[in-house]
Enzyme design. Structure first.
Site, mmCIF file in Angstrom:
data_model
loop_
_atom_site.group_PDB
_atom_site.id
_atom_site.type_symbol
_atom_site.label_atom_id
_atom_site.label_comp_id
_atom_site.label_asym_id
_atom_site.label_seq_id
_atom_site.Cartn_x
_atom_site.Cartn_y
_atom_site.Cartn_z
ATOM 1 N NE ARG A 79 1.444 -9.037 5.043
ATOM 2 C CZ ARG A 79 0.447 -9.051 4.930
ATOM 3 N NH1 ARG A 79 -0.614 -9.740 5.395
ATOM 4 N NH2 ARG A 79 -0.054 -8.172 3.875
ATOM 5 C CG HIS A 112 -4.002 -0.305 -2.892
ATOM 6 N ND1 HIS A 112 -2.681 -0.779 -3.031
ATOM 7 C CD2 HIS A 112 -4.115 -0.547 -1.496
ATOM 8 C CE1 HIS A 112 -2.370 -1.718 -1.847
ATOM 9 N NE2 HIS A 112 -3.263 -1.412 -1.254
ATOM 10 C CB CYS A 136 -1.119 0.189 0.975
ATOM 11 S SG CYS A 136 -1.322 -1.543 1.972
ATOM 12 C CE LYS A 189 -11.964 -8.230 7.625
ATOM 13 N NZ LYS A 189 -10.965 -9.024 8.174
ATOM 14 C CG ASP A 198 -2.039 -5.578 -2.840
ATOM 15 O OD1 ASP A 198 -3.043 -5.349 -2.507
ATOM 16 O OD2 ASP A 198 -1.199 -4.865 -2.061
#
Length: 605
Positions: free
Chosen positions: A330, A352, A301, A432, A350
């Site tokens: 992660r 956005h 992001c 969400k 991903d």
RNA sequence: GCCCACAUAGCUCAGUAGGUAGAGCACAUUCUUGGUAAGAAUGAGGUCACCGGUUCGAGUCCGGUUGUGGGCUCCA
């Protein structure tokens, strides 16, 4: 958090059987371990469990159940069942309950919760104070709302089984005592139990870690590479390539634009985004160079936000749909890693979405439908949608939460798929939608997630110039539809049990010449098929035909072409499918037409 | 990270009361040219996860470490 997996059992009779089995098990445990402290024992999907605190031994180690204990407990349970002891319910006062369970500290805590209201005897939240009831059978008393079967004999003695022991925290809180949980399964009759055990067996056979090795798709190497880091082998890599190719093509057609961003970024980026405040324990330690700290990205992001900010944006530019196959790292706690489905390095599909408020509802609709179409192409038919709404701790204006939740809910309604609402389960930065698919064994998997983000636009001060010439804040929506390539691949392997549809099969056709006399013909046919775009291998080893067929079967190759003297003479191929079906001899052109249809329909034979 | 179990050849596993390792598959070589799920012979492969202890002697017993599995917790 309630995933579909943990949802309550709806069948009333099964609920009673499982709940009663839990009580009977607790009785058997108490008889064997009189000092045991009882926690809770609810029915769950497929069975039941009960948590016990067995105390500690002389060395201070937690006492646990051995496999022999389980056997003995199960045996004793059958005796209790044979006794046909009635279950008797009685409502008691809190004081009386406290007296009855004075040696059971966990029960006392539950009684307190019942008295105060707010939680039931399983510690689950409820409305208002609860009536305190107990159930008694054969001298064993448990704090319980019920309902139960009439007597122990109604728990079918041949339809339950204790499965395994596991550790579990009291009230699910890792700061509270670790309890010993016994899991059992219970059904209405022997046939159901057998079907369930068969399903477990089938799931084991489809385990993506096992198939990943057998089909040479991927591996991990914890000694040389590290846990949770995936090595994609050529065959797995090819499937990934095909998955990505298809999905990326759809994204381009769907109005997305592709970007690429680095794997590391300066600490100031992660300070501004807030990740160093609220996500640091999941990030890899920084790399220091030239007096600067760089972090491996756990998310894409902030980079996408920087691209957005690289110039002034007009309302005429919106919506912007910025996509990246972004690889993130992660640091997941060691105990949670699992095959491909929980890893430390993975690539998200991903994207956005940046849009103006008035565009937002339409964008939500669009992305939800896009997601479902994409998942359907990979053979998933059943979807369960979940809306997670505002939690107590959150950022962002109430009006935006209202609008976002409203848009999500309306999109869910229009989707035509079943949905449910998880109140208060959203992230602090936005509500969400999560999409769960049901695989071939009817197991739910969470794949897609579509999340609003009210946090980053503020932190990075994102704006666009509206038709009024003023700066406005855009909506930012984060979405990953396949989730991650790793996880999606793991789910796909289990969904198909390794029998990938023809369009995804790494090798689509295995050509099997019966003797060396057909070798040249075999290679000629292979060439012809390759020219038509198929992935073909010729088994020219000196094994017998039977062995070649067996090997191709084990590799789960969709089509086998057996070529002997007859086929050579007639200039044909003899087609066998991986399900064992024999289609007989046909011309190569006819075979190609057959495969073409399977490719177009994306079917798995 | 926490609880339990496990760790022997590339894979699946045997190894009986502690006496310096076995099978099948896979692999290599050779023979075999065989019509729809395994043709045969020979060979090569292991400091029994790692460290330490008990013992004349440890794959085997004990402790620790690491890793894996089943759960829990977590999962932006």
């Amino acid at each position: 958090m309630a995933s579909p997996n943990q949802k309550q059992v709806y069948d009333e009779q099964l609920y009673k059987i499982r709940h009663s089995a839990a009580h009977i098990m607790a009785q058997a445990v108490l008889e064997r371990f009189p000092e045991a402290k009882l926690a809770i024992g609810p029915p769950i999907k497929d069975g039941f469990y009960y948590d016990f605190d067995l105390g500690r031994d002389e060395e201070g180690k937690l006492k646990t159940f051995s496999p022999e204990d389980l056997e003995a407990i199960e045996k004793r349970m059958r005796q209790i069942i044979a006794g046909r002891y009635p279950f008797e319910r009685r409502v008691v006062s809190a004081a009386e309950a406290r007296e009855l369970f004075k040696d059971q500290p966990y029960k006392l805590e539950l009684i307190e919760g019942l008295e105060k209201g707010g939680t039931d005897e399983h510690g689950e939240p409820i409305e208002g104070p609860a009536e305190i009831s107990i159930y008694k059978h054969d001298g064993f008393i448990d704090l319980c709302r019920g309902p139960h079967v009439e007597h122990t004999g109604q728990v079918p003695a041949d339809a339950f089984k204790l499965l395994h022991v596991a550790g579990a925290y009291w009230r699910g809180d890792e700061n509270r005592p670790m309890l010993q949980r016994i899991y059992g399964t219970a059904w209405k009759n022997k046939k159901q139990l057998k079907a369930y055990l068969n399903r477990l067996e089938e799931a084991k056979k489809r385990d993506h870690r096992k198939l990943g090795r057998e089909l040479d798709l991927f591996s991990t190497n914890h000694e040389m590479v590290g846990g949770g880091l995936i090595l994609w082998h050529p065959k797995g890599g090819l499937i990934r390539y095909l998955m990505e190719e298809h999905a990326k093509k759809m994204h381009l057609e769907g109005g997305y634009e592709f970007v690429y961003t680095p794997h590391i970024g300066r600490s100031v980026l992660w300070e501004t985004s807030g990740h160093l405040d609220f996500y640091k324990e999941n990030m890899y330690a920084p790399i220091e160079i030239d007096g600067q700290e760089y972090y491996l990205k756990p998310m894409n992001c902030p980079f996408h936000v920087q691209i957005y900010k690289s110039r002034v944006r007009s309302y005429r530019d919106l919506p912007i749909r910025m996509a990246e196959w972004g690889t993130v790292y992660r640091y997941e706690r060691s105990g949670v890693l699992h095959g491909l489905t929980r890893v430390r390095g993975f690539t998200q599909d991903d994207a956005h979405l940046f849009c103006a408020p008035e565009q937002m509802p339409q964008e939500i609709d669009r992305v939800l439908n896009f997601s479902i179409r994409l998942l359907q192409d990979f053979g998933f038919q059943d979807f369960q949608l979940y809306l997670s709404t505002r939690p107590e701790k959150r950022v962002g204006e109430e009006a935006k939460w209202d609008a976002a939740e409203d848009a999500l809910l309306e999109a869910l309604k229009r989707s035509g798929h079943p949905y449910d609402i998880h109140e208060g389960d959203g992230a602090f930065y936005g509500p969400k939608i999560d999409i769960y698919v049901t695989d071939a064994l009817e197991r739910p998997w969470q794949l897609s997630t579509i999340q609003f983000d009210f946090n980053l636009p503020e932190r990075f001060d994102l704006t666009y110039i509206g038709s009024d010439g003023q700066a406005h804040r855009p909506y930012m929506i984060h979405r990953a539809l396949m989730g991650s390539m790793e996880r999606f691949f793991g789910v796909l392997i289990e969904h198909y049990g390794g029998n990938f549809p023809v369009w995804l099969a790494p090798v689509q056709v295995k050509i099997i010449p019966i003797t060396d006399a057909q070798k040249d013909y075999a290679f000629a046919v292979a060439e012809q098929l390759r020219n038509a775009g198929l992935r073909v291998e010729v088994d020219d080893s000196d094994s017998r035909m039977n062995a070649k067929i067996r090997n191709a079967q084990l590799e789960k190759i969709p089509y086998m072409l057996v070529l002997g003297a007859k086929e050579l003479d007639a200039n044909q191929v003899n087609v066998r499918l991986r399900n064992g079906q024999r289609l007989g001899a046909m011309a190569v052109e006819d075979f190609l037409a057959l495969v073409q249809e399977a490719l177009e329909k994306k079917i798995a034979i």
